[in-house]
Design a protein around this motif. Structure first.
Motif: not given
Length: 431
Positions: A22-24, A154-159, A191-193, A237-243
């Motif tokens: 789902n990160l993509i 943590l990796s995504i937070t650093a990114l 939908y794609l998730t 929400i936090t992760v998806y919005t950030s990336i």
């Protein structure tokens, strides 16, 4: 009030939804939505996070699994729909997508010339390990997942922190449908998730976890499941919005075909080669545990459905995933879109009917009418997404309200449900 168990199960649900595949999608949304990112990600959140949480909560209304919900339409539909769900989240799209995301983020960034043979080699090793671990799934995979999810976060937070410091270019103008209707474009992209249909498959895991902790009443299960869903939702929400925001910041810096390339580019720009390698390894391991979990879930489901051993079904699922994974990530995404465009509206209607069933006394005619009308429209949308146009049908479908924003199935679903209700009222009641 939320107790410790609710938080623990909420984090477990977050880990289930937070498959590395789902990160993509959010970075691509950010790339194309540009200055309309907030509006677009709001639509994405509804279908990519809100609906999955509702789907898990819907499972708390039943005693067994998603088939019980789908059986309200018809037992044959229950088998066909849940089979389609497991095939979609398993060997057709979910598992191959996880493998190719791992490849594109761990191997491809270090290749001067991308070759199909490197993907073949990577997936061969990847799926050999997936198969043998799935034959005897132990707590090892769960423990790896428990460690990997925090490390990945943590990796995504650093990114994200690095992007805030180093990427200062303004967001570009939105492109394509994001320019005219960013919210509804993001809504359909959610939908794609595949999480809403995946939630129908693994929602029973959450319900059983609460049952094991002593919650036995349906009201208690519904409330606890919804609270756990809210915890998972905040994290997602936090992760998806950030990336997704990172995607808005790299627009124009290079040409990207998918979200894996965007995140790899960001990692290289911020942390250099080591950052790209570390992120790639972590994502690959997360994709591995996700794949093992999906193989196990699918093999367990189909071994109950057909008289074939668990190990043989696990092999068939793994080998099929291997073959499809070697078509490449872009091909998998393009293949999955038509199927998800067809399945998602049906899943949405089933979920909503589950919550509204008291209004129509859970009459099967309402389910049948709503699902039939929804399926007709979503099937046409899926065929159109695949590039096949049937002008005679499309000309009529295009006149349906909300068609231009991807919600052409909504009004037919309501009409179908109402017709089903009238039929049930006119039909003589059994003595």
């Amino acid at each position: 009030m939320m107790n410790k168990d609710t938080f623990i199960i909420g984090f477990m649900l977050f880990a289930l939804f937070f498959g590395a595949g789902n990160l993509i999608y959010p970075p691509v949304l950010g790339l194309h939505s540009g200055s309309s990112f907030i509006t677009a990600i709001a639509g994405f959140v509804i279908t990519g996070i809100g609906l999955p949480i509702l789907a898990v909560t819907a499972i708390s209304f039943v005693k067994k699994d998603a088939r019980e919900i789908a059986n309200r339409v018809h037992p044959l539909f229950g088998i066909l729909f849940t089979t389609a769900v497991y095939l979609a989240i398993g060997p057709f799209f979910g598992i191959p997508r996880a493998a190719t995301v791992g490849y594109e983020m761990s191997i491809e960034p270090f290749l001067n010339n991308v070759s199909p043979y490197t993907l073949l080699l990577f997936t061969s090793v990847f799926f050999i390990f997936v198969f043998f671990i799935s034959l005897n799934p132990s707590k090892m995979v769960d423990r790896i997942g428990q460690y990997l999810t925090p490390i990945l976060l943590l990796s995504i937070t650093a990114l994200v922190i690095g992007a805030i410091i180093l990427f200062d270019q303004p967001a570009t103008a939105p492109t394509s449908d994001y320019a005219s209707s960013p919210f509804f474009k993001g809504f359909v992209e959610g939908y794609l998730t595949m999480d809403a249909i995946a939630a129908l498959a693994f929602g029973i895991i959450v319900v059983n976890a609460f049952k094991e902790r002593g919650i036995s009443t349906q009201k208690g299960l519904i409330t606890a499941t919804l609270k756990a869903g809210l915890i998972a939702g905040v994290g997602l929400i936090t992760v998806y919005t950030s990336i997704g925001w990172i995607g808005t910041k790299v627009a124009g810096s290079a040409s990207f075909s998918n979200g894996g390339e965007i995140l790899s580019h960001a990692a290289t720009s911020i942390f250099g080669t080591f950052g790209t390698l570390l992120l790639g390894i972590i994502v690959t391991l997360a994709c591995f545990t996700t794949s093992v979990g999906l193989v196990v879930a699918c093999a367990q489901f189909f071994s109950k459905l057909v008289p074939i051993s668990y190990s043989l079904i696990a092999f068939i699922i793994t080998f099929s995933s291997f073959v499809i994974a070697n078509q490449g990530l872009d091909a998998i995404i393009s293949f999955s879109v038509p199927v998800l465009v067809f399945l998602y509206p049906i899943a949405i209607v089933l979920i909503m009917l589950t919550f509204l069933r008291s209004l129509f006394q859970n009459r099967p005619e309402v389910y049948r009418g709503a699902i039939l009308f929804t399926a007709v429209i979503s099937l046409n949308d899926g065929i159109t997404s695949y590039g096949i146009d049937i002008p005679t049908v499309t000309n009529y479908v295009m006149k349906i309200p909300l068609f231009d924003i991807g919600l052409g199935w909504l009004l037919p679903a309501i009409i179908g449900g109402c017709i089903g209700f009238l039929v049930s009222k006119l039909r003589p009641q059994k003595a």
